[in-house]
Design an enzyme around this catalytic site. Structure first.
Site, PDB file in Angstrom:
ATOM      1  CG  HIS A 190      10.151   2.933   3.891  1.00 54.68           C
ATOM      2  ND1 HIS A 190       8.613   3.278   3.876  1.00 54.68           N
ATOM      3  CD2 HIS A 190      10.540   3.435   2.678  1.00 54.68           C
ATOM      4  CE1 HIS A 190       8.500   3.974   2.748  1.00 54.68           C
ATOM      5  NE2 HIS A 190       9.718   4.024   2.037  1.00 54.68           N
ATOM      6  CE  LYS A 225      16.475   3.230  -3.621  1.00 56.68           C
ATOM      7  NZ  LYS A 225      15.877   4.341  -3.768  1.00 56.68           N
ATOM      8  CG  HIS A 278       7.408   0.803   1.076  1.00 57.81           C
ATOM      9  ND1 HIS A 278       8.832   0.749   1.260  1.00 57.81           N
ATOM     10  CD2 HIS A 278       7.169   1.266   0.254  1.00 57.81           C
ATOM     11  CE1 HIS A 278       9.436   1.525   0.567  1.00 57.81           C
ATOM     12  NE2 HIS A 278       8.423   1.773  -0.075  1.00 57.81           N
TER      13      HIS A 278
HETATM   14  N1  ARG Z   1       8.231   3.055  -4.706  1.00 59.63           N
HETATM   15  C1  ARG Z   1       7.724   4.191  -4.263  1.00 59.63           C
HETATM   16  C2  ARG Z   1       8.624   4.566  -2.871  1.00 59.63           C
HETATM   17  O1  ARG Z   1       8.916   3.666  -2.277  1.00 59.63           O
HETATM   18  C3  ARG Z   1       6.191   4.175  -3.942  1.00 59.63           C
HETATM   19  C4  ARG Z   1       5.315   4.384  -5.339  1.00 59.63           C
HETATM   20  C5  ARG Z   1       4.016   4.943  -5.224  1.00 59.63           C
HETATM   21  N2  ARG Z   1       3.245   4.950  -6.444  1.00 59.63           N
HETATM   22  C6  ARG Z   1       3.446   5.581  -7.347  1.00 59.63           C
HETATM   23  N3  ARG Z   1       2.606   5.418  -8.268  1.00 59.63           N
HETATM   24  N4  ARG Z   1       4.509   6.635  -7.519  1.00 59.63           N
HETATM   25  O2  ARG Z   1       8.570   5.700  -2.430  1.00 59.63           O
END
Ligand code: ARG
Length: 624
Positions: free
Chosen positions: A173, A170, A176
């Site tokens: 963004h 994905k 991130h």
């Molecule tokens: N991968 C998730 C996203 O892109 C963020 C992860 C954040 N960390 C967690 N422990 N939930 O939205």
């Protein structure tokens, strides 16, 4: 630096309080650190002395129950200070009714506001102070701010900083991007303070997107090995995901193929697992390349895929023994009341088909990390939008009986909007950094100062990433902001380019005189009091004071986990450096002593600027 003096004063104050507060036992006295935190530093506007002030009200408040009057304190303090004068150099202490510096540092607009009442005003011994400041700043950094009295008294902690955490296949963004640079800063500052940090990237490497990828591969007659060998495999993967998504919307047969693949993967189908592991590998490899551009690295790459069926089963069993689960038409949920409004809400833990959710995997992961690492603190550096998710996560862990749930913190941040790149809107970190570099190049080619000089590729690379990071830290962590390329790459005012430029100027000034930090330290050690006496100009004193309060800025940035606090300090430092460079010539100094003293001053400033930038996660240039 300033912290050391604050602590010295606090120690004396404590002695006075103890001697005067007849009804106080020693254990009730505020600690040196408590006292230290009540002190205020003057803004150094129109003052020629270095001083630190303690509002009388806070002293009285700290010594409630004592019958001593302010005057008594004042007398006692003067006495004590005189007594110690010979060895600790705190010569003068005055009780001012109209203090020259405020007790309440700044108003909402950042202006200094007048003090509410009288203060004990400690003048610091100029020579000693100057010498100390130069000495501390020039010394190679020890990376142990914990020993500075301004910082909370804690033994070294084991801290997990979870950050960046993009999703496989994905787009990466802006959330991130912010998590990456914010998290990098959090990890850096915890390390600088003296804690033991584990940098962890939590990949979104499980879930329906893999259903799309494998259905896409099948339908478009592609092979994952072929994708892997491509130059920009992460882009190809994303393209497959996008195309598959589009097709899934229109074609119900394809949509059911997606579901089928997702289910197969959940159930451990070996062919699909192979595909999945290649996609994951490809993603990590290309992420690492782009992280390297930012100087970001991780000790661990974990992912949601680590906590699928079995791990979740354990979590579920635990929830059952605690009686947390309720069945809602086959769904397993935890009913929760959360937030100010005490809203009631079911948090789904297991879907009807038995598959897990984002939160289920986060619960399993936290429990696993607690066992594996026995952390003292864990920071989740994740955007604001996920606040409720983390409220649920922490509350569920608490209800599961884990006392360490209190050591978890969601380090949240605001949203960036209006970010678009020349390549479009689906942004990958690589594209953002490429564009930053291009824009810095263009901007520098246009600038009259740099037209004739060609920057090397490496310099442009660093300037580009600096621009992106500094632009981000220019807003407070929790603020939402609109992205603007023009603002990010400008070279004047509060910009990344200017910070780097200032560092380069100091570097060249010092190396032209054939000096380095260590040779300057030697010079200073030979005759520091003498040299310190040469820094009498207003610009020199202002710069000295600024250098002295570096620890204050690092402390604020650490306590609030706010890179903006440190960045603002660095901008103020740069502007003091520029003013000093204008007035205090090194080459044409009146005497050799003055020349060396100024070099030491600029060396100290350079060293602080470098350290500050490095904590922010910025690679520092010596030449541009
Ligand atoms: N991968 C998730 C996203 O892109 C963020 C992860 C954040 N960390 C967690 N422990 N939930 O939205």
């Amino acid at each position: 630096m300033a912290g050391r003096y604050r602590c010295l004063i606090a120690t004396r104050l404590r002695q006075v309080l103890s001697a005067n507060g007849k009804c106080q036992t020693d254990s009730k006295l505020p600690s040196v650190r408590d006292l230290t935190s009540k002190m205020v530093l003057p803004p150094r506007v129109n003052t020629s002395t270095f001083s630190i002030q303690v509002p009388c009200s806070s002293v009285l408040e700290m010594n409630k129950g004592s019958s001593s009057s302010l005057t008594a304190y004042s007398q006692a303090l003067s006495g004590i200070v005189e007594e110690f004068e010979t060895d600790c150099h705190l010569p003068e202490i005055v009780l001012v009714n109209e203090p020259e510096m405020p007790a309440k540092p700044r108003d909402k607009k950042g202006k200094w506001v007048p003090s509410q009442g009288p203060s004990f005003n400690f003048r610091l011994p100029t020579l000693e102070f100057t010498k100390d400041v130069l000495h501390v700043a020039l010394k190679v950094r020890t990376k142990d701010w914990r020993r500075n009295g301004l910082f909370p008294q804690e033994s070294p902690l084991k801290v997990i900083v979870e950050f960046s955490s993009p999703n496989v296949a994905k787009p990466f963004h802006m959330g991130h991007l912010r998590s990456t640079i914010m998290g990098h800063f959090c990890a850096n500052i915890y390390e600088a303070v003296g804690h033991d940090v584990i940098r962890l990237n939590w990949l979104g490497d499980w879930g329906t997107q893999f259903g799309y990828i494998s259905a896409g591969l099948k339908d478009f007659a592609l092979d994952i090995n072929q994708v892997q060998s491509e130059n920009d495999a992460i882009h190809s993967l994303y393209q497959i995901y996008v195309q598959a998504n589009l097709k899934g919307e229109k074609d119900p047969k394809f949509a059911s193929l997606v579901r089928e693949c997702t289910e197969k993967l959940e159930n451990g189908d070996s062919e699909l697992l192979k595909q999945w592991s290649i996609a994951r590998k490809v993603t990590i490899e290309s992420l690492e390349k782009v992280y390297a551009r930012l100087g970001v690295y991780f000790h661990e790459y974990h992912g949601e895929s680590m906590y699928t069926n079995q791990a979740n089963q354990k979590v579920l069993d635990l929830m059952r023994t605690r009686n947390l689960l309720a069945d809602r038409d086959g769904k397993q949920v935890i009913p929760m009341t959360i937030g100010k409004n005490q809203l009631e809400r079911d948090v789904t833990i297991l879907k009807t088909d038995g598959s897990s959710l984002y939160i289920t995997r986060d619960i399993a992961a936290a429990i696993d990390r607690a066992q594996k690492y026995a952390f003292d603190r864990m920071l989740y550096v994740v955007e604001n939008g996920q606040t409720e998710h983390f409220q649920h996560l922490f509350a569920i862990l608490k209800r599961l009986g884990f006392s360490w749930s209190a050591q978890l913190e969601h380090v949240k941040f605001g949203r960036i909007s209006k970010m678009s790149s020349r390549k479009g809107t689906a942004v990958f970190l690589n594209d953002i950094l490429d564009e930053a570099k291009d824009r810095v190049r263009e901007q520098r080619e246009l600038s009259p100062n740099t037209r004739d000089v060609l920057d090397s590729d490496d310099v442009l690379e660093v300037l580009g990433t600096t621009a992106v990071v500094v632009n981000d830290f220019s807003s407070k962590r929790l603020q939402n902001y609109d992205f603007s390329w023009e603002r990010a790459v400008k070279s004047t005012g509060t910009s990344g380019v200017r910070l780097q430029y200032t560092h380069c100027r100091l570097f060249s000034l010092i190396s032209k005189e054939n000096h380095s930090m260590s040779s300057l330290l030697e010079v200073l050690e030979e005759d520091s009091r003498f040299l310190a006496g040469e820094l009498t100009e207003k610009e020199a004193q202002n710069l000295l004071w600024r250098i002295a309060v570096f620890d204050e800025a690092v402390r604020d940035a650490y306590i609030q986990l706010e890179p903006n606090a440190l960045l603002r300090y660095l901008f103020a430092l740069c502007s003091d450096i520029s003013k000093a460079l204008k007035c205090l010539s090194v080459q044409n100094a009146e005497s050799d002593a003055k020349r060396l003293a100024r070099l030491c001053l600029f060396g100290a400033a350079k060293s602080v600027l470098k350290e500050g930038l490095e904590i922010l996660g910025i690679r520092v240039l010596n030449q541009m």
